[in-house]
Motif scaffolding. Structure first.
Motif, PDB file in Angstrom:
ATOM      1  N   ALA A 134       8.327 -29.811  -8.082  1.00  0.00           N
ATOM      2  CA  ALA A 134       7.080 -29.031  -7.970  1.00  0.00           C
ATOM      3  C   ALA A 134       7.302 -27.555  -8.281  1.00  0.00           C
ATOM      4  O   ALA A 134       6.381 -26.744  -8.158  1.00  0.00           O
ATOM      5  CB  ALA A 134       6.490 -29.210  -6.577  1.00  0.00           C
ATOM      6  N   VAL A 147      10.349 -30.611  -1.607  1.00  0.00           N
ATOM      7  CA  VAL A 147      10.061 -30.381  -0.184  1.00  0.00           C
ATOM      8  C   VAL A 147       8.647 -29.800  -0.019  1.00  0.00           C
ATOM      9  O   VAL A 147       8.175 -29.618   1.102  1.00  0.00           O
ATOM     10  CB  VAL A 147      11.105 -29.453   0.481  1.00  0.00           C
ATOM     11  CG1 VAL A 147      12.459 -30.162   0.557  1.00  0.00           C
ATOM     12  CG2 VAL A 147      11.246 -28.128  -0.273  1.00  0.00           C
ATOM     13  N   SER A 157      20.244 -26.175 -10.979  1.00  0.00           N
ATOM     14  CA  SER A 157      20.227 -25.161  -9.918  1.00  0.00           C
ATOM     15  C   SER A 157      21.406 -24.205 -10.053  1.00  0.00           C
ATOM     16  O   SER A 157      22.557 -24.627 -10.146  1.00  0.00           O
ATOM     17  CB  SER A 157      20.290 -25.827  -8.538  1.00  0.00           C
ATOM     18  OG  SER A 157      19.381 -26.893  -8.466  1.00  0.00           O
ATOM     19  N   ASN A 158      21.090 -22.934 -10.017  1.00  0.00           N
ATOM     20  CA  ASN A 158      22.114 -21.890 -10.155  1.00  0.00           C
ATOM     21  C   ASN A 158      22.736 -21.496  -8.827  1.00  0.00           C
ATOM     22  O   ASN A 158      22.123 -21.681  -7.787  1.00  0.00           O
ATOM     23  CB  ASN A 158      21.467 -20.650 -10.780  1.00  0.00           C
ATOM     24  CG  ASN A 158      21.546 -20.688 -12.291  1.00  0.00           C
ATOM     25  OD1 ASN A 158      22.567 -21.046 -12.855  1.00  0.00           O
ATOM     26  ND2 ASN A 158      20.453 -20.301 -12.942  1.00  0.00           N
ATOM     27  N   VAL A 160      25.136 -22.473 -11.629  1.00  0.00           N
ATOM     28  CA  VAL A 160      25.679 -23.731 -12.147  1.00  0.00           C
ATOM     29  C   VAL A 160      27.214 -23.736 -12.109  1.00  0.00           C
ATOM     30  O   VAL A 160      27.837 -24.759 -11.818  1.00  0.00           O
ATOM     31  CB  VAL A 160      25.156 -23.965 -13.597  1.00  0.00           C
ATOM     32  CG1 VAL A 160      25.944 -25.045 -14.318  1.00  0.00           C
ATOM     33  CG2 VAL A 160      23.682 -24.320 -13.569  1.00  0.00           C
ATOM     34  N   LEU A 179      20.110 -24.286 -22.115  1.00  0.00           N
ATOM     35  CA  LEU A 179      19.255 -23.127 -22.387  1.00  0.00           C
ATOM     36  C   LEU A 179      20.053 -22.044 -23.127  1.00  0.00           C
ATOM     37  O   LEU A 179      19.491 -21.334 -23.962  1.00  0.00           O
ATOM     38  CB  LEU A 179      18.663 -22.581 -21.078  1.00  0.00           C
ATOM     39  CG  LEU A 179      17.715 -21.396 -21.212  1.00  0.00           C
ATOM     40  CD1 LEU A 179      16.572 -21.661 -22.184  1.00  0.00           C
ATOM     41  CD2 LEU A 179      17.155 -20.991 -19.850  1.00  0.00           C
TER      42      LEU A 179
HETATM   43  P1  NAI Z   1      11.108 -22.401  -8.089  1.00  0.00           P
HETATM   44  O1  NAI Z   1      11.255 -21.660  -6.820  1.00  0.00           O
HETATM   45  O2  NAI Z   1       9.874 -22.175  -8.897  1.00  0.00           O
HETATM   46  O3  NAI Z   1      11.196 -23.958  -7.801  1.00  0.00           O
HETATM   47  C1  NAI Z   1      12.197 -24.513  -7.017  1.00  0.00           C
HETATM   48  C2  NAI Z   1      11.646 -25.772  -6.381  1.00  0.00           C
HETATM   49  O4  NAI Z   1      12.689 -26.324  -5.594  1.00  0.00           O
HETATM   50  C3  NAI Z   1      10.448 -25.501  -5.447  1.00  0.00           C
HETATM   51  O5  NAI Z   1       9.373 -26.372  -5.759  1.00  0.00           O
HETATM   52  C4  NAI Z   1      11.022 -25.799  -4.071  1.00  0.00           C
HETATM   53  O6  NAI Z   1      10.059 -26.346  -3.165  1.00  0.00           O
HETATM   54  C5  NAI Z   1      12.096 -26.815  -4.420  1.00  0.00           C
HETATM   55  N1  NAI Z   1      13.114 -26.963  -3.383  1.00  0.00           N
HETATM   56  C6  NAI Z   1      13.646 -26.035  -2.555  1.00  0.00           C
HETATM   57  N2  NAI Z   1      14.522 -26.604  -1.716  1.00  0.00           N
HETATM   58  C7  NAI Z   1      14.559 -27.919  -2.033  1.00  0.00           C
HETATM   59  C8  NAI Z   1      15.257 -29.044  -1.520  1.00  0.00           C
HETATM   60  N3  NAI Z   1      16.116 -28.925  -0.496  1.00  0.00           N
HETATM   61  N4  NAI Z   1      15.034 -30.243  -2.087  1.00  0.00           N
HETATM   62  C9  NAI Z   1      14.163 -30.382  -3.107  1.00  0.00           C
HETATM   63  N5  NAI Z   1      13.461 -29.364  -3.622  1.00  0.00           N
HETATM   64  C10 NAI Z   1      13.657 -28.158  -3.094  1.00  0.00           C
HETATM   65  O7  NAI Z   1      12.415 -22.120  -8.975  1.00  0.00           O
HETATM   66  P2  NAI Z   1      12.637 -22.420 -10.526  1.00  0.00           P
HETATM   67  O8  NAI Z   1      12.232 -21.247 -11.328  1.00  0.00           O
HETATM   68  O9  NAI Z   1      12.064 -23.758 -10.832  1.00  0.00           O
HETATM   69  O10 NAI Z   1      14.254 -22.484 -10.588  1.00  0.00           O
HETATM   70  C11 NAI Z   1      14.962 -23.516  -9.965  1.00  0.00           C
HETATM   71  C12 NAI Z   1      16.465 -23.331 -10.116  1.00  0.00           C
HETATM   72  O11 NAI Z   1      16.855 -23.427 -11.482  1.00  0.00           O
HETATM   73  C13 NAI Z   1      16.985 -21.979  -9.640  1.00  0.00           C
HETATM   74  O12 NAI Z   1      18.184 -22.165  -8.952  1.00  0.00           O
HETATM   75  C14 NAI Z   1      17.234 -21.237 -10.929  1.00  0.00           C
HETATM   76  O13 NAI Z   1      18.195 -20.216 -10.784  1.00  0.00           O
HETATM   77  C15 NAI Z   1      17.734 -22.351 -11.800  1.00  0.00           C
HETATM   78  N6  NAI Z   1      17.689 -22.068 -13.227  1.00  0.00           N
HETATM   79  C16 NAI Z   1      18.683 -22.608 -14.001  1.00  0.00           C
HETATM   80  C17 NAI Z   1      18.729 -22.388 -15.346  1.00  0.00           C
HETATM   81  C18 NAI Z   1      19.809 -23.010 -16.168  1.00  0.00           C
HETATM   82  O14 NAI Z   1      19.914 -22.669 -17.359  1.00  0.00           O
HETATM   83  N7  NAI Z   1      20.628 -23.909 -15.653  1.00  0.00           N
HETATM   84  C19 NAI Z   1      17.727 -21.547 -16.018  1.00  0.00           C
HETATM   85  C20 NAI Z   1      16.695 -21.075 -15.141  1.00  0.00           C
HETATM   86  C21 NAI Z   1      16.710 -21.316 -13.798  1.00  0.00           C
END
Ligand code: NAI
Length: 338
Positions: free
Chosen positions: A35, A60, A143-144, A146, A174
């Motif tokens: 989500a 969550v 998730s970072n 990484v 990416l």
């Molecule tokens: P966001 O905050 O918009 O979404 C994160 C989602 O994770 C939220 O819906 C939240 O409710 C959910 N969440 C939190 N704790 C959880 C749990 N215990 N179990 C399941 N879901 C849970 O963040 P966004 O922008 O979607 O980024 C997510 C992650 O991806 C961050 O760690 C970010 O740094 C990373 N990321 C990685 C990239 C890559 O190239 N590998 C590039 C961009 C972001």
């Protein structure tokens, strides 16, 4: 509603016959953190992927809304939503591929490492559930940081006795997508025809584009090499600053994650020559994890490729990358062993 037609193929993966007329058997995919900013467009794009027959959306918060919304798309994947820890195991049972974009994103001024304390715990919890419910699934970690979350997942799987280095991948796609775009811009090429290997890790100087190995072969000036290397390494920060507090890359990340997940699924299906960069358990350097080109197959990673010939600039970059990466790996392993 007819339950999907279950069958098991030679690879031991549970497949579900595709409901679409003439469709090939599809795979079961779960998105954990579905989500979120990445999770939502990722879920939408995976619902459009004909290789997916069942799509589980776990978060969550807000999972039911996203699930209801996406389930109305008239593509063949069956979508089911799961909300909160009590439904995590059900979300994971029987999955072939698990994609993890759960966790907090960066704000301006933060490094990916600043996310460690929150996201490390989230990845540990989710990995424990994967070890229990779908230990044979291919796992794509977004998730970072990484550089540390992949070693955390590996430690959890080792503790559970389920670790298979062929199945665990940190998503660095990416960086490749950005590198292709930026190189195409500089060289006036179509980005779809450009292929830049990006090795090392997924943070700052650990992101090492190998511009000497770009396809089609390009000759860059030193100034172009320095501009491109800097822009590729800091592409994430460019987005974080432009979003000014509203998070990090989500749409381009979802695109990259789907490209990578699709490659994993084509590999599982048995397609030949599926090669992408990913951050994986590796013997390419002295570090236990490293990003490089890998060949994807029926069991996950079939082969981890070496770095090929590097020029002097890249060799220097490699030394810097390894130094930082070593600390990030250590940090993840120490956290998971605590
Ligand atoms: P966001 O905050 O918009 O979404 C994160 C989602 O994770 C939220 O819906 C939240 O409710 C959910 N969440 C939190 N704790 C959880 C749990 N215990 N179990 C399941 N879901 C849970 O963040 P966004 O922008 O979607 O980024 C997510 C992650 O991806 C961050 O760690 C970010 O740094 C990373 N990321 C990685 C990239 C890559 O190239 N590998 C590039 C961009 C972001």
């Amino acid at each position: 509603i007819n339950p999907p037609n279950q069958m098991v193929d030679g690879s031991g993966l549970n497949r579900v016959a595709c409901r679409a007329k003439g469709g090939s058997p599809g795979f079961k995919v779960a998105i954990l953190g579905a989500a979120g900013g990445i999770g939502q467009p990722l879920a939408m794009l995976m619902k459009m992927n004909p290789l997916v027959s069942v799509l589980h959306l776990y978060d969550v918060a807000n999972a039911p809304g996203v699930t209801a919304d996406i389930s109305h798309m008239d593509t063949s994947a069956v979508v089911r939503g799961f909300l909160g820890q009590p439904q995590l195991e059900e979300a994971l049972t029987g999955m072939d591929l698990v994609i993890i974009p759960a966790g907090v994103p960066r704000k301006p001024g933060m490094t990916r490492d600043d996310l460690f304390n929150i996201n490390a715990g989230i990845v540990r919890t989710l990995s424990e559930a994967i070890a229990k419910c779908c230990p044979k699934a291919v796992v794509n970690i977004i998730s970072n940081p990484v550089n540390s979350t992949v070693p955390i997942a590996a430690e959890v799987f080792k503790k559970a006795g389920t670790f298979d280095p062929k199945k665990l991948m940190g998503v660095t796609m990416l960086d490749v997508v950005r590198a292709n775009t930026f190189v195409a811009e500089v060289m006036s090429l179509d980005p779809r025809e450009v292929d830049v290997p990006v090795v090392g890790g997924h943070a700052g100087v650990t992101i090492l584009p190998l511009l000497s190995q770009v396809k089609p072969p390009c000759s860059f000036t030193q100034k172009e090499i320095e501009y491109l290397t800097d822009r590729i390494q800091n592409g994430g920060t460019e987005v974080v600053e432009a979003k000014a507090g509203a998070g990090s890359a989500t749409l381009s990340m979802a695109y990259a994650a789907v490209e990578f997940a699709d490659a994993c699924l084509r590999g599982l299906r048995g397609d030949a020559n599926i090669v992408e960069c990913a951050y994986v358990a590796s013997h390419v350097t002295e570090l236990p994890f490293f990003a490089s080109k890998v060949r994807l197959g029926r069991c996950g990673i079939d082969e981890v490729y070496g770095l090929g010939p590097l020029n002097e600039y890249e060799r220097m970059g490699l030394e810097k990358a390894k130094k930082e990466l070593s600390g990030s790996i250590e940090k993840g392993v120490t956290f998971a062993k605590k």
